[in-house]
Design an enzyme around this catalytic site. Structure first.
Site, PDB file in Angstrom:
ATOM      1  N   THR A  87       1.231  -1.249   0.072  1.00 53.67           N
ATOM      2  CA  THR A  87       0.014   0.359  -0.108  1.00 53.67           C
ATOM      3  C   THR A  87       0.829   1.571   0.008  1.00 53.67           C
ATOM      4  O   THR A  87       2.256   1.971   1.259  1.00 53.67           O
ATOM      5  CB  THR A  87      -0.720  -0.038   1.050  1.00 53.67           C
ATOM      6  OG1 THR A  87      -1.760  -1.281   1.725  1.00 53.67           O
ATOM      7  CG2 THR A  87      -2.006   1.123   1.487  1.00 53.67           C
ATOM      8  N   LYS A 162      -8.054   0.921  -3.028  1.00 50.20           N
ATOM      9  CA  LYS A 162      -7.400   0.899  -1.614  1.00 50.20           C
ATOM     10  C   LYS A 162      -7.313   1.611  -0.669  1.00 50.20           C
ATOM     11  O   LYS A 162      -8.508   1.695   0.368  1.00 50.20           O
ATOM     12  CB  LYS A 162      -6.100   0.364  -1.848  1.00 50.20           C
ATOM     13  CG  LYS A 162      -5.574   0.717  -0.061  1.00 50.20           C
ATOM     14  CD  LYS A 162      -5.712  -1.221   0.098  1.00 50.20           C
ATOM     15  CE  LYS A 162      -5.142  -1.698   1.992  1.00 50.20           C
ATOM     16  NZ  LYS A 162      -5.064  -2.853   2.579  1.00 50.20           N
ATOM     17  N   LYS A 237      -1.915   5.311   8.820  1.00 49.25           N
ATOM     18  CA  LYS A 237      -1.310   4.921   7.195  1.00 49.25           C
ATOM     19  C   LYS A 237      -1.981   5.230   6.201  1.00 49.25           C
ATOM     20  O   LYS A 237      -2.150   6.005   5.568  1.00 49.25           O
ATOM     21  CB  LYS A 237      -0.447   3.579   7.362  1.00 49.25           C
ATOM     22  CG  LYS A 237       0.097   4.102   5.941  1.00 49.25           C
ATOM     23  CD  LYS A 237       1.234   2.366   5.466  1.00 49.25           C
ATOM     24  CE  LYS A 237       1.871   1.833   3.985  1.00 49.25           C
ATOM     25  NZ  LYS A 237       2.203   0.684   3.421  1.00 49.25           N
TER      26      LYS A 237
HETATM   27  P1  NAD Z   1       6.420  -5.977   6.674  1.00 49.54           P
HETATM   28  O1  NAD Z   1       7.158  -4.836   7.664  1.00 49.54           O
HETATM   29  O2  NAD Z   1       6.342  -6.831   7.832  1.00 49.54           O
HETATM   30  O3  NAD Z   1       7.723  -6.273   5.714  1.00 49.54           O
HETATM   31  C1  NAD Z   1       7.838  -5.497   4.847  1.00 49.54           C
HETATM   32  C2  NAD Z   1       9.216  -6.264   4.501  1.00 49.54           C
HETATM   33  O4  NAD Z   1       9.561  -5.262   3.218  1.00 49.54           O
HETATM   34  C3  NAD Z   1       9.863  -5.854   5.431  1.00 49.54           C
HETATM   35  O5  NAD Z   1      10.411  -7.701   6.112  1.00 49.54           O
HETATM   36  C4  NAD Z   1      11.604  -5.488   5.014  1.00 49.54           C
HETATM   37  O6  NAD Z   1      12.588  -6.033   5.915  1.00 49.54           O
HETATM   38  C5  NAD Z   1      11.342  -5.374   3.889  1.00 49.54           C
HETATM   39  N1  NAD Z   1      11.994  -4.373   3.734  1.00 49.54           N
HETATM   40  C6  NAD Z   1      11.907  -3.262   3.516  1.00 49.54           C
HETATM   41  N2  NAD Z   1      13.303  -2.650   2.611  1.00 49.54           N
HETATM   42  C7  NAD Z   1      13.579  -3.564   2.076  1.00 49.54           C
HETATM   43  C8  NAD Z   1      14.054  -3.545   0.869  1.00 49.54           C
HETATM   44  N3  NAD Z   1      14.909  -2.320   0.388  1.00 49.54           N
HETATM   45  N4  NAD Z   1      14.708  -4.357  -0.174  1.00 49.54           N
HETATM   46  C9  NAD Z   1      14.015  -5.508   0.405  1.00 49.54           C
HETATM   47  N5  NAD Z   1      13.125  -5.694   1.511  1.00 49.54           N
HETATM   48  C10 NAD Z   1      12.923  -4.948   2.353  1.00 49.54           C
HETATM   49  O7  NAD Z   1       5.123  -5.134   6.634  1.00 49.54           O
HETATM   50  P2  NAD Z   1       3.502  -6.170   6.189  1.00 49.54           P
HETATM   51  O8  NAD Z   1       2.697  -6.022   6.997  1.00 49.54           O
HETATM   52  O9  NAD Z   1       4.246  -7.376   5.602  1.00 49.54           O
HETATM   53  O10 NAD Z   1       3.091  -4.932   4.994  1.00 49.54           O
HETATM   54  C11 NAD Z   1       4.114  -4.982   4.074  1.00 49.54           C
HETATM   55  C12 NAD Z   1       3.264  -3.448   2.826  1.00 49.54           C
HETATM   56  O11 NAD Z   1       1.400  -4.361   3.020  1.00 49.54           O
HETATM   57  C13 NAD Z   1       2.720  -1.910   3.705  1.00 49.54           C
HETATM   58  O12 NAD Z   1       2.540  -1.348   2.581  1.00 49.54           O
HETATM   59  C14 NAD Z   1       1.428  -2.529   4.301  1.00 49.54           C
HETATM   60  O13 NAD Z   1       0.736  -1.670   4.275  1.00 49.54           O
HETATM   61  C15 NAD Z   1       0.410  -3.935   2.966  1.00 49.54           C
HETATM   62  N6  NAD Z   1      -0.587  -4.418   3.814  1.00 49.54           N
HETATM   63  C16 NAD Z   1      -0.209  -4.273   4.614  1.00 49.54           C
HETATM   64  C17 NAD Z   1      -1.256  -5.260   5.068  1.00 49.54           C
HETATM   65  C18 NAD Z   1      -1.472  -5.930   7.194  1.00 49.54           C
HETATM   66  O14 NAD Z   1      -2.080  -6.215   7.861  1.00 49.54           O
HETATM   67  N7  NAD Z   1       0.167  -6.454   7.363  1.00 49.54           N
HETATM   68  C19 NAD Z   1      -3.014  -5.509   4.976  1.00 49.54           C
HETATM   69  C20 NAD Z   1      -2.939  -4.596   3.915  1.00 49.54           C
HETATM   70  C21 NAD Z   1      -1.966  -4.736   3.903  1.00 49.54           C
END
Ligand code: NAD
Length: 290
Positions: A87, A162, A237
């Protein structure tokens, strides 16, 4: 299909695992998270992307997405598709799509709803912006990771869908919680309130499917001491992204702005961080008008 998966956190990890379990060849990269089962590790995002037909990203924000896209687009094979499932702000989604298309690649913005549970179970909903050709190419992967994929329009349309959906969700949750708190003060039983509203014109997903009152309606995070679920800081967010988009597009969104302000206060100055976004109900319970 040969897939690169970049960003293997709470969402990306189980999504990549499901793709590998369905028989796809998945190479992964994350700066911190462990490799999911069945995913081959790469030393960098570029290394993971070099031979991929589809590069999927699931990253924290638009700035990180732009940095990763700048790294992978020059090395991806011509005709491959860069599909971002994070997102992020609409402008970053559009900029990354422009960059990918200039490099002879396809590009999709494909944010999800369904949360960590949906990612693990393979039941996410994908809202997708980009060309019909790229959508058709990635559709079999959406079908593994989710139960529904809607092609919403051109680049940025997935992110637009979204943040509009989640703006409605945030506003509606607040309305549902403040109505329960008012009902309490008027001496109206919560179960009776649910029985009436859930079958009357005030019904909504937040009332009927995700009721913020413990012990009322179907099981929800309210029945688990408001453990997320969907954490308040993630709602904040998304509400901030909707306000950023509304400012850029000159759209008047007073309810969305108020919802963003309330979640900001809840997360940053009260006890909302780490609690489900429905924990707005105990917040309102404690308050009077002053
Ligand atoms: P998270 O923080 O668990 O995962 C993000 C991952 O990206 C981490 O493991 C981090 O180490 C990695 N990362 C950061 N910079 C990086 C780079 N330069 N290269 C490679 N990896 C890198 O977050 P999440 O909960 O998995 O969410 C991910 C996305 O999904 C976000 O944009 C969030 O808004 C969206 N989202 C999350 C949910 C939820 O319920 N968690 C639901 C819908 C959407």
């Amino acid at each position: 299909m040969k897939i690169a998966f970049i960003g293997l956190g709470n969402m990306g990890g189980p999504m990549a695992r499901n793709l590998a379990a369905a028989g796809h060849s998945v190479t992964g990269f994350d700066t911190a998270a462990p490799m999911p089962e069945g995913v081959a590790p790469a030393a960098s995002a570029a290394e993971a992307a070099r031979e991929a037909e589809v590069v999927l990203t699931m990253l924290p924000n638009g700035q990180i997405l732009r940095a990763v896209a700048a790294e992978v687009t020059p090395v991806m094979p011509k005709g491959a598709v860069l599909c971002d499932c994070s997102t992020v702000d609409v402008e970053s989604a559009r900029e990354v799509a422009r960059q990918a298309e200039a490099a002879g690649l396809g590009a999709l913005d494909a944010p999800v709803s369904g949360g960590v549970g949906g990612a693990a179970a393979g039941t996410l909903t994908f809202m997708v912006g980009g060309s019909a050709e790229s959508f058709a190419k990635v559709l079999p992967l959406f079908e593994v990771m989710g139960q529904k994929a809607v092609h919403c329009g051109d680049a940025g349309a997935g992110q637009a869908a979204k943040i509009c959906n989640n703006m409605i969700l945030g506003v509606t949750m607040i309305a549902t919680c403040e109505a329960f708190a008012l009902a309490d003060k008027l001496g109206l039983d919560r179960q009776k309130m649910f029985d009436v509203v859930s079958t009357s014109s005030g019904y909504s997903w937040t009332m009927n499917a995700y009721c913020p009152a413990p012990g009322v309606g179907p099981k929800s995070p309210a029945d688990n001491d408001y453990r997320p679920g969907f954490a308040s800081e993630l709602m904040l967010k998304d509400l901030r992204l909707s306000q950023q988009a509304a400012e850029a597009a000159d759209a008047d969104t007073p309810m969305g702005r108020l919802a963003a302000d309330l979640y900001e206060s809840f997360v940053e100055r009260e006890d909302g961080r780490g609690r489900d976004f429905s924990a707005m109900l105990p917040r309102f319970e404690r308050r009077g008008r002053g």
